[in-house]
Design an enzyme around this catalytic site. Structure first.
Site, PDB file in Angstrom:
ATOM      1  N   ALA A  16      -4.951 -17.185   3.336  1.00 54.53           N
ATOM      2  CA  ALA A  16      -5.741 -16.961   4.342  1.00 54.53           C
ATOM      3  C   ALA A  16      -6.236 -17.497   6.288  1.00 54.53           C
ATOM      4  CB  ALA A  16      -7.455 -16.722   3.334  1.00 54.53           C
ATOM      5  N   GLU A  17      -6.307 -18.635   5.542  1.00 62.83           N
ATOM      6  CA  GLU A  17      -5.995 -19.260   6.559  1.00 62.83           C
ATOM      7  C   GLU A  17      -4.904 -18.893   7.760  1.00 62.83           C
ATOM      8  OE1 GLU A  17      -7.822 -23.160   8.723  1.00 62.83           O
ATOM      9  OE2 GLU A  17      -8.340 -22.473   7.129  1.00 62.83           O
ATOM     10  N   THR A  18      -3.674 -18.729   7.015  1.00 61.17           N
ATOM     11  CA  THR A  18      -2.457 -18.937   7.527  1.00 61.17           C
ATOM     12  C   THR A  18      -2.470 -17.289   9.151  1.00 61.17           C
ATOM     13  OG1 THR A  18      -1.688 -20.951   5.946  1.00 61.17           O
ATOM     14  CG2 THR A  18       0.101 -18.609   7.833  1.00 61.17           C
TER      15      THR A  18
END
Length: 167
Positions: free
Chosen positions: A91-93
């Site tokens: 998700a953060e990527t």
């Protein structure tokens, strides 16, 4: 993470397609130059070493929407379920890639808040994350990320806010 280095032949953000079908990020050249002076490899813009270890592949990328996949195999916790931290990293990527592409030349994105709710487990196959912009401002960008399993069932819902900074 894509297998090929980002295409830096122009100064606008966007994507192309690599020989393996994965998206190749077109990171603004001034952003690459800035971080190269700090010893940062261009590959970090699509997941870096962690993204590579997790098997993250970018399928589509723009400031509005980023799609990435990740195998469950190798990213499991001791009970054989997809590790929640691996879902959070996916998700953060992909959210950070969207924010960086939105920020444009002379700017970059830094994640400052990540929320993840795990709805169900995955034990095999690929999971797919779709990051959709919900706010694209001058100093911040927020993305909603839906992670689904091979059958299309949502396994995790996330929200990521990135601060947009000048080089």
């Amino acid at each position: 993470m894509t297998d090929a280095a980002p295409d830096t032949s122009n100064s606008t953000a966007g994507t192309g397609t690599g020989t393996d079908g994965a998206a190749v990020l077109k990171v603004p050249q001034d952003v690459l130059d800035h971080f190269a002076k700090l010893g940062v490899s261009p590959e970090t813009f699509s997941g870096g070493h962690l993204g590579d270890k997790l098997g993250i592949r970018i399928v589509e990328a723009s400031g509005d929407r980023v799609v990435g996949t990740m195998p469950v195999e190798g990213n499991q916790q001791p009970y054989g379920l997809l590790h929640g931290g691996a879902s959070a990293a996916l998700a953060e990527t992909i959210g950070s890639i969207g924010a960086m592409l939105h920020a444009g030349p002379g700017r970059y994105a830094v994640g400052v808040d990540l929320n993840a709710t795990h709805h169900r487990s995955a034990t095999s196959g690929l999971v797919t994350g779709v990051a959709t912009a919900v706010f694209k401002g001058r100093t911040a960008a927020t993305y909603e990320i839906a992670i689904t399993d091979d059958t299309g069932k949502r396994i995790t819902s996330c929200r990521l806010t990135c601060m947009l900074r000048d080089l």
